[in-house]
Write a protein that holds these residues in place. Sequence first.
Motif, PDB file in Angstrom:
ATOM      1  N   THR A  54       0.917  -1.309   0.031  1.00  0.00           N
ATOM      2  CA  THR A  54       0.237  -0.038   0.181  1.00  0.00           C
ATOM      3  C   THR A  54       0.906   1.396   0.025  1.00  0.00           C
ATOM      4  O   THR A  54       0.837   2.105  -0.790  1.00  0.00           O
ATOM      5  N   THR A  56       3.953   1.517  -1.092  1.00  0.00           N
ATOM      6  CA  THR A  56       4.593   1.692  -2.251  1.00  0.00           C
ATOM      7  C   THR A  56       3.927   2.105  -3.393  1.00  0.00           C
ATOM      8  O   THR A  56       4.224   2.976  -4.274  1.00  0.00           O
ATOM      9  N   VAL A  57       2.579   1.740  -3.453  1.00  0.00           N
ATOM     10  CA  VAL A  57       1.734   2.160  -4.590  1.00  0.00           C
ATOM     11  C   VAL A  57       1.275   3.598  -4.479  1.00  0.00           C
ATOM     12  O   VAL A  57       1.197   4.226  -5.403  1.00  0.00           O
ATOM     13  N   SER A  80       1.761   6.727  -6.841  1.00  0.00           N
ATOM     14  CA  SER A  80       0.309   7.641  -7.400  1.00  0.00           C
ATOM     15  C   SER A  80       0.525   9.054  -6.967  1.00  0.00           C
ATOM     16  O   SER A  80       0.306   9.805  -7.684  1.00  0.00           O
ATOM     17  N   VAL A  83      -2.915  -4.857 -10.833  1.00  0.00           N
ATOM     18  CA  VAL A  83      -1.708  -4.219 -10.461  1.00  0.00           C
ATOM     19  C   VAL A  83      -0.755  -4.495 -11.759  1.00  0.00           C
ATOM     20  O   VAL A  83       0.032  -3.537 -12.066  1.00  0.00           O
ATOM     21  N   LEU A 116      -4.932   1.106 -10.541  1.00  0.00           N
ATOM     22  CA  LEU A 116      -4.476   0.951  -9.179  1.00  0.00           C
ATOM     23  C   LEU A 116      -5.751   0.971  -8.170  1.00  0.00           C
ATOM     24  O   LEU A 116      -5.749   0.326  -7.281  1.00  0.00           O
ATOM     25  N   GLY A 153       8.964   2.961  -2.168  1.00  0.00           N
ATOM     26  CA  GLY A 153       8.393   3.389  -3.149  1.00  0.00           C
ATOM     27  C   GLY A 153       8.962   4.905  -3.615  1.00  0.00           C
ATOM     28  O   GLY A 153       9.283   5.057  -4.909  1.00  0.00           O
ATOM     29  N   LEU A 159       5.834  -0.076  -9.109  1.00  0.00           N
ATOM     30  CA  LEU A 159       4.698  -0.856  -9.365  1.00  0.00           C
ATOM     31  C   LEU A 159       5.278  -2.325  -9.633  1.00  0.00           C
ATOM     32  O   LEU A 159       4.757  -3.391  -9.384  1.00  0.00           O
ATOM     33  N   ALA A 213       5.464  -3.863  -6.408  1.00  0.00           N
ATOM     34  CA  ALA A 213       4.159  -4.142  -5.803  1.00  0.00           C
ATOM     35  C   ALA A 213       3.738  -5.553  -6.587  1.00  0.00           C
ATOM     36  O   ALA A 213       3.160  -6.487  -5.812  1.00  0.00           O
TER      37      ALA A 213
END
Length: 247
Positions: free
Chosen positions: A34, A36-37, A41, A115, A141, A203, A216, A219
């Motif tokens: 979470t 990292t993503v 974003s 993902v 995502l 991330g 990503l 992830a």
Amino acid sequence: MPAVLRDARDTLVPDMTGPHGPLPPVLLVLTVLTGTVDAFSFLLLGHVFVANMTGNVVLLGFSLAGAPGFSTPASAAALVAFAAGALTGGFTVHRARAHRGRQLQHALLVETAFVTAALTVALVSGRPYTGGARFALIVLLGLGLGVQNAMVRVLAVPDLTTTVLTRTLTATIADSRLAKGPGGHAGRRVLSAGAMLAGAFLGALALLKGHPALPLLIAVALLAAVTTAATLFARSDALWTRPPAAR
């Protein structure tokens, strides 16, 4: 051994015959994911979260007020995609409601698909992510993390939500011995916050020092690992695989 360290140890290396079996460390890995993503974003898609919807609602409020650097369409797209992902995740896990291992496996397979599709878009489109590529990444995502959150809600492992940390941090302090509280699950709560921090750091570092799509890729690798484990868990008939209400 201090209670905090004992609780942290039991979270990382759980009793496989306990009420939640192997779920705590799996959810910690998803908490790292979470962070990292959301680093990807927020830093590359124009100040928007795809996992933490509390922050995204706040950012939407900023953009509606006309604050510079925020996008109403982007925040709205993330919210709608997350809601659609939660609906998809709810449908997925409720079809396997009698077995938490299968709930985990099925939801992770769907999340991994979303993902991985986002990683493909990121690799094909190239930085900067603008226009259709940007919104495709936000939607994919958001869908994936919506599925994850629906799954986590159904699994119902205390203090491991993989996204919301405000209540977790509050509980850590308010329930502490210093506050004359019971002090339960302090180690697990600290690990949850640390996993989110580690994911965000990882991330951001991947973006600053490596390829823009690297978060990503990380992830997807994390999802591949936990999905492989979940495939094994789906075959178990241990106590933890039964929903709490069915015990």
